[in-house]
Design a protein around this motif. Structure first.
Motif, PDB file in Angstrom:
ATOM      1  N   LEU A   1       0.850  -1.181   0.000  1.00  0.00           N
ATOM      2  CA  LEU A   1       0.000   0.000   0.000  1.00  0.00           C
ATOM      3  C   LEU A   1       0.887   1.233   0.000  1.00  0.00           C
ATOM      4  N   ARG A   2       0.716   2.086  -0.987  1.00  0.00           N
ATOM      5  CA  ARG A   2       1.512   3.308  -1.053  1.00  0.00           C
ATOM      6  C   ARG A   2       0.883   4.367  -0.146  1.00  0.00           C
TER       7      ARG A   2
ATOM      8  N   ARG B   1      -4.644  -2.514  -3.477  1.00  0.00           N
ATOM      9  CA  ARG B   1      -4.325  -2.496  -4.905  1.00  0.00           C
ATOM     10  C   ARG B   1      -4.919  -1.264  -5.580  1.00  0.00           C
ATOM     11  N   LEU B   2      -6.156  -0.944  -5.228  1.00  0.00           N
ATOM     12  CA  LEU B   2      -6.815   0.217  -5.807  1.00  0.00           C
ATOM     13  C   LEU B   2      -6.083   1.506  -5.417  1.00  0.00           C
ATOM     14  N   LEU B   3      -5.801   1.688  -4.139  1.00  0.00           N
ATOM     15  CA  LEU B   3      -5.144   2.913  -3.692  1.00  0.00           C
ATOM     16  C   LEU B   3      -3.756   3.059  -4.301  1.00  0.00           C
ATOM     17  N   THR B   4      -3.020   1.973  -4.339  1.00  0.00           N
ATOM     18  CA  THR B   4      -1.666   2.035  -4.891  1.00  0.00           C
ATOM     19  C   THR B   4      -1.704   2.357  -6.378  1.00  0.00           C
TER      20      THR B   4
ATOM     21  N   GLY C   1      -1.438   6.035  -4.427  1.00  0.00           N
ATOM     22  CA  GLY C   1      -1.422   5.985  -2.971  1.00  0.00           C
ATOM     23  C   GLY C   1      -2.415   6.937  -2.342  1.00  0.00           C
ATOM     24  N   CYS C   2      -2.464   6.891  -1.022  1.00  0.00           N
ATOM     25  CA  CYS C   2      -3.331   7.790  -0.275  1.00  0.00           C
ATOM     26  C   CYS C   2      -2.478   8.759   0.535  1.00  0.00           C
ATOM     27  N   SER C   3      -3.015   9.942   0.777  1.00  0.00           N
ATOM     28  CA  SER C   3      -2.371  10.906   1.672  1.00  0.00           C
ATOM     29  C   SER C   3      -2.808  10.593   3.097  1.00  0.00           C
TER      30      SER C   3
END
Length: 423
Positions: free
Chosen positions: A100-101, A131-134, A138-140
């Motif tokens: 996860l980023r 997988r979706l966020l990466t 990524g997410c802040s």
């Protein structure tokens, strides 16, 4: 406790089981015949008790090995400061979600996240969200505030005595800070609040705890301050307690929800409709509509906060990384919000007011838990804020996945595929 008449009658009949109330009452009365010996705990006594229990229950050799094989017996002394009356080690499945980023203030990078659980579909769901966020870059995430409270209580003869004490105590914050500093080099007393109820006074001490979760730290510091108060207060309390249940320790509370207990943290992401379709097989609009419906459902049921399943990811991560699992009761509150942007994309965010995590102390130094933290690069000093931001990112991933499944009508199908239909 209340119940409807018909349902209550059914429960009464089930409890009685065809017997009279007198017979059932006699069964529930204290039984002082042939009381078993409950010895004081010690490693030697506990081992003898365990062996006797295994014989008494007919526990087979394979099960005994599962609880305490040769390797576990050698490792058991490592756990001495974390458990009493130890009889073995428990094994449970450990899965991996991510990478996860996270684009955080403290956590910056791609994190492989270990999750300990016995619930099928849980790791798969969080992995899908990761997988979706990466894929979206990524997410802040950021820790917004830190505070851990311990709330001693003092009883006085009269309300005027309580007022005199409050006037004195409110001028002694610096003294209390010096006393607290003698008990810890990592924690700091940063503020103090007061609540008065008749002749009762509750002092709410707020601490920062460095990279430790800190419950024991603030308890020891709180006790030292209480001792100082008893010795120096111009009005002697009739009695006092180091914790009054005002702090919200290990329970969901409105106070902790509207302020902070642990680390207040938020995470967000902007996801294109194409990525939502590819990874969740639904649309931003469908997810927004479900979120709106579930938000009202949460209000109608009286839940503290609005979210899908914060407790799932937190419990699994807490177990894997040596956090106090009971703190999930207070940590798993907060808000999830989904909105469709003017461009048709999905804005998704989570905010949690009380993530209770540490990267030193407690269970974080135990072999498995230390390895899991090292897997994320988050073991040791200077890493607790980063771990809190990873928690928020993981929970955002979980909210995206579960709401995606529910909005697409795939929720039951996923559980059937991964749990009930497995061989």
């Amino acid at each position: 406790m209340t119940g409807k008449r018909g349902l209550t009658q059914q429960h009464v009949m089930r409890i009685l089981g065809g017997e009279s109330p007198d017979v059932v009452a006699a069964r529930l009365a204290p039984d002082l015949a042939n009381l078993p010996d409950v010895p004081a705990g010690s490693a030697k006594v506990t081992r003898e008790r365990a062996e006797a229990l295994w014989e008494e229950t007919g526990l087979d050799q394979e099960s005994r090995k599962t609880l305490l094989d040769g390797a576990a017996a050698e490792e058991l002394p490592l756990y001495q400061g974390n458990i009493e009356n130890a009889i073995g080690l428990m094994k449970m499945p450990l899965g991996l979600a991510g990478p996860l980023r996270i684009n955080g203030v403290s956590a910056k990078g791609d994190y492989h996240i270990p999750l300990a659980t016995t619930e099928a579909a849980l790791v798969a769901s969080y992995h899908r969200g990761c997988r979706l966020l990466t894929a979206a870059g990524g997410c802040s995430a950021m820790v917004l505030y830190e505070s851990l409270s311990r709330a001693p209580a003092f009883v006085f003869k009269t309300a005027p005595d309580a007022c005199r004490f409050i006037i004195w105590a409110m001028e002694r914050l610096e003294d209390f800070q010096k006393v607290a500093a003698t008990t810890t080099s990592h924690g700091k007393l940063i503020d103090m609040g007061v609540t008065m109820e008749g002749n009762h006074v509750y002092l709410n001490f707020e601490f920062t705890t460095g990279d430790a979760s800190g419950q024991n730290m603030v308890t020891i510091a709180g006790q030292a301050i209480c001792d100082f108060i008893v010795e120096n207060s111009p009005v002697s309390p009739v009695r006092h307690y180091v914790e009054s249940n005002l702090s919200g320790d290990k329970k969901a509370s409105t106070k902790a929800y509207t302020t902070t207990r642990g680390k207040k943290v938020t995470a967000e992401a902007l996801l294109s409709a194409e990525l939502v379709k590819k990874h969740l097989h639904t649309t931003p609009r469908a997810m927004e509509q479900y979120w709106q419906m579930s938000a009202i459902g949460g209000v109608l049921s009286g839940t503290l906060g609005i979210h899908g399943h914060f407790a799932n990811g937190l419990t699994a991560l807490y177990l894997a990384t040596g956090q106090d699992a009971a703190c999930v009761a207070e940590s798993a509150t907060g808000v999830t919000r989904f909105e469709v942007t003017a461009e048709g994309d999905l804005y998704a965010t989570v905010t949690l007011p009380g993530i209770m995590v540490g990267t030193v102390g407690g269970g974080t130094g135990l072999p498995t838990q230390k390895a899991c933290l090292q897997l994320m690069g988050l073991h040791g000093a200077g890493k607790a804020r980063a771990l809190a931001e990873v928690c928020a990112g993981l929970l955002l991933a979980g909210e995206l996945s579960i709401i995606g499944a529910l909005s697409a009508g795939h929720f039951a199908r996923a559980h059937r595929k991964l749990a009930r239909d497995r061989k």
